[in-house]
Scaffold this motif. Structure first.
Motif, short mmCIF file in Angstrom:
data_model
loop_
_atom_site.label_atom_id
_atom_site.label_comp_id
_atom_site.label_asym_id
_atom_site.label_seq_id
_atom_site.Cartn_x
_atom_site.Cartn_y
_atom_site.Cartn_z
N LYS A 193 -32.07 19.05 39.41
CA LYS A 193 -31.14 18.34 40.27
C LYS A 193 -30.72 19.25 41.43
O LYS A 193 -30.11 20.30 41.20
N VAL A 194 -31.07 18.85 42.62
CA VAL A 194 -30.67 19.60 43.82
C VAL A 194 -29.45 18.87 44.42
O VAL A 194 -29.53 17.69 44.74
N ILE A 195 -28.35 19.61 44.51
CA ILE A 195 -27.06 18.96 44.81
C ILE A 195 -26.29 19.75 45.86
O ILE A 195 -26.16 20.98 45.75
N THR A 196 -25.77 19.06 46.87
CA THR A 196 -24.77 19.71 47.72
C THR A 196 -23.39 19.17 47.32
O THR A 196 -23.25 18.01 46.94
N VAL A 197 -22.41 20.06 47.40
CA VAL A 197 -21.08 19.79 46.85
C VAL A 197 -20.06 19.79 47.98
O VAL A 197 -20.06 20.69 48.83
N ARG A 198 -19.20 18.77 48.00
CA ARG A 198 -18.09 18.76 48.95
C ARG A 198 -17.03 19.73 48.40
O ARG A 198 -16.37 19.44 47.40
N PRO A 199 -16.85 20.89 49.04
CA PRO A 199 -16.01 21.92 48.43
C PRO A 199 -14.58 21.47 48.16
O PRO A 199 -14.01 21.79 47.12
N THR A 200 -14.00 20.69 49.10
CA THR A 200 -12.59 20.34 48.96
C THR A 200 -12.35 19.39 47.79
O THR A 200 -11.21 19.17 47.40
N ALA A 201 -13.41 18.84 47.21
CA ALA A 201 -13.24 17.89 46.11
C ALA A 201 -13.10 18.60 44.76
O ALA A 201 -12.82 17.96 43.75
N PHE A 202 -13.33 19.92 44.74
CA PHE A 202 -13.23 20.67 43.48
C PHE A 202 -12.27 21.84 43.66
O PHE A 202 -12.39 22.60 44.64
N ASP A 203 -11.32 21.99 42.73
CA ASP A 203 -10.41 23.14 42.80
C ASP A 203 -11.20 24.39 42.50
O ASP A 203 -11.94 24.45 41.51
N PRO A 204 -11.05 25.44 43.32
CA PRO A 204 -11.88 26.63 43.15
C PRO A 204 -11.61 27.34 41.83
O PRO A 204 -10.49 27.31 41.33
N VAL A 205 -12.63 27.99 41.29
CA VAL A 205 -12.41 28.88 40.14
C VAL A 205 -11.75 30.15 40.68
O VAL A 205 -11.76 30.41 41.89
N ALA A 206 -11.19 30.96 39.78
CA ALA A 206 -10.57 32.22 40.19
C ALA A 206 -11.62 33.15 40.77
O ALA A 206 -12.76 33.21 40.29
N GLY A 207 -11.26 33.84 41.84
CA GLY A 207 -12.19 34.75 42.48
C GLY A 207 -12.16 36.15 41.90
O GLY A 207 -12.90 37.03 42.31
N GLU A 208 -11.26 36.36 40.94
CA GLU A 208 -11.12 37.69 40.31
C GLU A 208 -11.18 37.53 38.80
O GLU A 208 -10.91 36.46 38.27
N GLY A 209 -11.52 38.61 38.14
CA GLY A 209 -11.45 38.61 36.67
C GLY A 209 -12.80 38.57 36.00
O GLY A 209 -12.97 39.05 34.88
N GLY A 210 -13.81 38.01 36.67
CA GLY A 210 -15.14 37.94 36.09
C GLY A 210 -15.85 39.29 36.19
O GLY A 210 -15.44 40.18 36.94
N SER A 211 -16.89 39.47 35.41
CA SER A 211 -17.66 40.72 35.48
C SER A 211 -19.13 40.42 35.19
O SER A 211 -19.70 40.89 34.22
N ALA A 212 -19.72 39.59 36.06
CA ALA A 212 -21.12 39.23 35.89
C ALA A 212 -22.03 40.41 36.27
O ALA A 212 -21.66 41.26 37.08
N ALA A 213 -23.19 40.44 35.66
CA ALA A 213 -24.19 41.45 36.03
C ALA A 213 -24.76 41.11 37.40
O ALA A 213 -24.90 39.93 37.74
N VAL A 214 -25.04 42.15 38.19
CA VAL A 214 -25.64 41.93 39.51
C VAL A 214 -27.08 42.45 39.48
O VAL A 214 -27.34 43.58 39.08
N GLU A 215 -28.00 41.57 39.89
CA GLU A 215 -29.42 41.92 39.82
C GLU A 215 -30.02 41.81 41.23
O GLU A 215 -29.77 40.82 41.91
N GLN A 216 -30.77 42.81 41.64
CA GLN A 216 -31.42 42.73 42.96
C GLN A 216 -32.72 41.95 42.82
O GLN A 216 -33.48 42.16 41.88
N LEU A 217 -32.97 41.06 43.75
CA LEU A 217 -34.20 40.26 43.73
C LEU A 217 -35.13 40.77 44.82
O LEU A 217 -34.72 40.89 45.97
N ASP A 218 -36.34 41.02 44.46
CA ASP A 218 -37.28 41.48 45.49
C ASP A 218 -38.20 40.33 45.88
O ASP A 218 -39.41 40.41 45.69
N VAL A 219 -37.61 39.26 46.36
CA VAL A 219 -38.40 38.10 46.79
C VAL A 219 -38.19 37.94 48.29
O VAL A 219 -37.08 37.62 48.72
N VAL A 220 -39.21 38.20 49.07
CA VAL A 220 -39.07 38.09 50.52
C VAL A 220 -39.91 36.90 51.00
O VAL A 220 -41.13 36.90 50.87
N LYS A 221 -39.24 35.87 51.49
CA LYS A 221 -39.93 34.67 51.97
C LYS A 221 -39.68 34.52 53.47
O LYS A 221 -38.58 34.19 53.89
#
Lengths: 313, 249
Positions: A143-171
C-alpha cells in the motif's frame, strides 16, 4: 506488517509532518521503519531515531537525494520499500511528487492524502475538494499512501531510541537536475504546523496591508497565511496559500481576516480547533464555520486586535 | 516538437457537489460537466508553446465515456490540432490512466506531455507522475513556468517553501499548477473549425491495456459540518473569549 515511513526534512531538520505520518503508521499497526533520504542529513536520521514508536531508521545520504528530486527518490523508495507492506509519506509537495512514481514502479495504486485509518487496507480520504469523504479499500500487496499530516496528532519527537542504519543505495535516474530555488525566508513558524495561523484574503486590498497581520502574528507566535484570492491578486506569494489547492492547515486557532470563505479555502482550514472570522460583510460564508465572528472593517479591527493582544500578553 | 496533452471530463467546478443518499458516490445525474481546470491550463500552455514556435503539433487525449469527446473538442477549439479518445464506460483509476497514456506516448512519441496536476473530482494528484515513471521520463510537477531550451525543459515548480526550478531532459512530463497561465476562451469560429479536426477513437483493449482497478470505494459521505458559533460585538470581547473561553491565546 511492516511500514516504511519516508521522512520529510530539509537535510538539517526533521519536519514535524514526519511525526504525524508515524502516527498514521501506528494507527495501521506493525513495525515502523523511517527512511531519511537526503544529502548530509545525518542529524535528521538521529532526530528520527528519537521519534516514538520507530523501530529502525535507514539513512540514504547522497548528493543525488539532496534536492529531493522525484525521479531519484522514486527509484530509491521503490527499491527499499518493496519488502514492506505499507509505504507512507506526508502529502506535501515532496511526497506528492515522488510517491506516485514509487507506486507506478511497484505496479500498485496509491491512496492519496488519507485523513483516517480504518484498517490495514482501508482508509478515509477527501475527494471533490473535501466536499465528499471517501472510504477506500486497497487490494494491492504493497500500500503506497500519502498522509494528510494535520489529520493525525504527531507522536512524541523525543524518547525513542531506534537503531540508525546507513544505506548504500544510490539511485540517479539521470533525468532531472536541480537548477535553483527561491524559498520564502521567515522567522515565523511553518504554516503547515503552526499552532496559530492568521490569514488574509482579498479584503486586505494589497500586499503592504499584510504587515498588519504580521504584527498580530508576531504577538501570537503565529504563521501568516492567505486565501487563493489574495495570492491570485498578487498580494502575497503562493506558498502562503491556505486551501484545497494550497496548504491544508489545522491549527489550534485560525484567524481569517477579510476572507469571504470560498469552499476551496474552507477545505484547507475547517479542521482548525477554533476559527475566528473578521469581515465587514455579515453574509460572508466564513461566518458559517467561525466559532467567533466579528463583523467589522478589518482596517479598524486589526489594529485594535493588536492593541488588545498587547494588553493580555 | 510534438506536445501531448491529457484532459479529463469532470464535474464543473462551479457546481455544488452532492453526495448520493445511498452513500455510493457523488450525484452526477444532470450535473454540468466540463474540462478539469488544471487540464485547461495544460491545453493553454501547449497552445502558447505552439504560438511561440516551440511546439509544432498538439495532440489532445482523453479517457472516458463517449461524452468526453466534448472536452476533446473544447481543446481542439482552444488550439490543439488532433484528438484521441480512449473510450470506456468503466471507472479508470490513476495507474490505469497512466498505462493507457503510456501506450499513447509510445505511439505518438511526443517531446513533452502536459497534464493537470490533479483532477478536481478524485483529487489524487498521481497520473502525471505515474506516466513519467512508466515511460522513464523526468517530471516537472506543479509547474508555474515552463521554458523549453534545446533538448531540455526548465520547469519552475510551486513547492511548500516557495519555488524550485528543475531542468529535465526531453521527452518529459509536466503537470500544471494554478498560476502557470490564464486559459483563454474558445472563439466561435474556432469552435466551428474544431468540429472538422481529426478525432480518433480507440478502446483500452486496442491499446493492449486491461482495466483492473486496485482500489474499491466502500462509501462516500458528506463531510462533518461545522456549526456556526457566536458573533462578538467588538475586538475586546473577541480577545476576552479567545483568552478565557476558548483558551487558545
Amino acid at each position: 506488517m511492516s511500514i516504511l515511513v519516508i521522512a520529510e526534512h530539509d537535510n538539517s531538520e526533521l519536519k514535524q509532518a514526519t511525526l504525524n505520518v508515524v502516527a498514521a503508521a501506528k494507527a495501521i499497526g506493525g513495525d515502523i521503519d523511517v527512511l531519511v533520504a537526503g544529502e548530509n542529513c545525518g542529524a535528521v536520521g538521529e532526530a528520527a531515531a528519537k521519534a516514538e514508536g520507530v523501530n529502525k531508521v535507514l539513512v540514504a545520504d547522497n548528493a543525488v537525494y539532496g534536492h529531493f528530486l522525484g525521479e531519484n527518490l522514486g527509484e530509491l523508495v521503490a527499491e527499499v520499500g518493496k519488502s514492506y507492506s505499507h509505504i507512507l509519506a506526508a502529502a506535501g509537495t515532496v511526497g506528492k511528487d515522488f510517491m506516485p512514481r514509487v507506486a507506478a514502479l511497484l505496479d500498485v495504486a496509491q491512496v492519496s492524502d488519507i485523513m483516517r485509518v480504518e484498517s490495514e487496507d482501508t482508509f478515509v480520504r477527501p475527494i471533490y475538494a473535501g466536499n465528499a469523504i471517501a472510504t477506500v479499500k486497497s487490494t494491492d500487496s504493497i500500500k503506497v499512501i500519502t498522509v494528510r499530516p494535520t489529520a493525525f496528532d504527531p507522536v512524541a519527537g523525543e524518547g525513542g531510541s531506534a537503531a540508525v542504519e546507513q544505506l548504500d543505495v544510490v539511485k540517479d535516474a539521470g533525468l532531472s537536475a536541480f537548477v535553483n530555488e527561491e524559498l520564502a525566508k521567515s522567522d515565523r513558524p511553518d504554516l503547515g504546523s503552526a499552532g496559530i495561523v492568521v490569514s488574509g484574503g482579498r479584503g486586505m486590498q494589497n500586499g503592504d496591508n499584510f504587515k498588519m497581520l504580521e504584527q498580530v502574528a508576531d504577538l501570537l507566535g503565529a504563521a501568516v497565511g492567505a486565501s487563493r484570492a489574495a495570492v491570485d491578486a498578487g498580494f502575497v506569494p503562493n506558498d502562503m496559500q491556505v486551501g484545497q489547492t494550497g496548504k491544508i492547515v489545522a491549527p489550534q486557532l485560525y484567524i481569517a481576516v477579510g476572507i469571504s470563505g470560498a469552499i476551496q479555502h474552507l477545505a484547507g482550514m475547517s479542521d482548525s480547533k477554533v476559527i475566528v472570522a473578521i469581515n465587514k460583510d455579515e453574509e460572508a460564508p466564513i461566518f458559517q464555520v467561525a466559532d467567533y465572528g466579528l463583523v467589522a472593517d478589518l482596517f479598524e479591527a486589526v489594529p485594535q486586535l493588536e492593541e488588545e493582544l498587547r494588553k493580555v500578553k | 516538437m510534438k506536445v501531448l496533452v491529457a484532459v479529463k471530463r469532470v464535474i464543473d467546478y462551479n457546481v455544488k457537489v452532492r453526495v448520493k443518499p445511498d452513500n455510493t458516490g457523488v450525484d452526477l445525474a444532470n450535473v454540468k460537466m466540463a474540462m478539469n481546470p488544471f487540464c485547461e491550463i495544460a491545453v493553454e500552455e501547449a497552445v502558447r508553446l505552439k504560438e511561440k514556435g516551440v511546439a509544432s503539433e498538439i495532440v489532445v487525449v482523453s479517457i472516458g465515456p463517449k461524452a468526453c469527446q466534448e472536452q476533446i473538442r473544447t481543446a481542439l477549439a482552444l488550439g490543439a490540432d488532433r484528438g484521441i479518445h480512449i473510450e470506456t464506460d468503466e471507472e479508470v483509476q490513476s495507474l490505469e490512466a497512466a498505462k493507457l497514456l503510456k501506450s499513447v506516448v509510445e505511439k505518438e512519441e511526443p517531446k513533452l506531455v502536459i497534464l493537470g496536476k490533479q483532477s478536481i473530482d478524485s483529487d489524487n494528484n498521481q497520473t502525471g507522475q505515474m506516466l513519467a515513471a512508466l515511460t522513464g521520463m523526468g517530471q516537472g510537477t506543479f509547474a508555474s513556468e515552463v521554458v523549453v531550451e534545446g533538448d531540455k525543459v526548465n520547469v519552475t515548480r510551486e513547492v511548500d517553501g516557495g519555488l524550485m526550478t528543475v531542468a529535465l531532459n526531453l521527452p518529459a512530463v509536466v503537470t500544471t499548477d494554478l498560476r502557470l497561465n490564464e486559459p483563454r476562451y474558445a472563439s466561435l469560429p474556432n469552435i466551428m473549425k474544431a468540429k472538422k479536426k481529426q478525432l480518433d477513437s480507440m478502446t483500452p483493449a486496442d491499446l493492449g491495456v486491461e482495466l483492473a482497478p486496485r482500489l474499491s470505494t466502500l462509501k462516500v459521505e458528506a463531510p462533518a459540518s461545522r456549526q456556526a458559533g457566536v458573533k462578538v460585538a467588538d475586538v475586546a470581547e473577541l480577545v476576552d473569549k479567545l483568552k478565557n473561553e476558548a483558551k487558545v491565546i
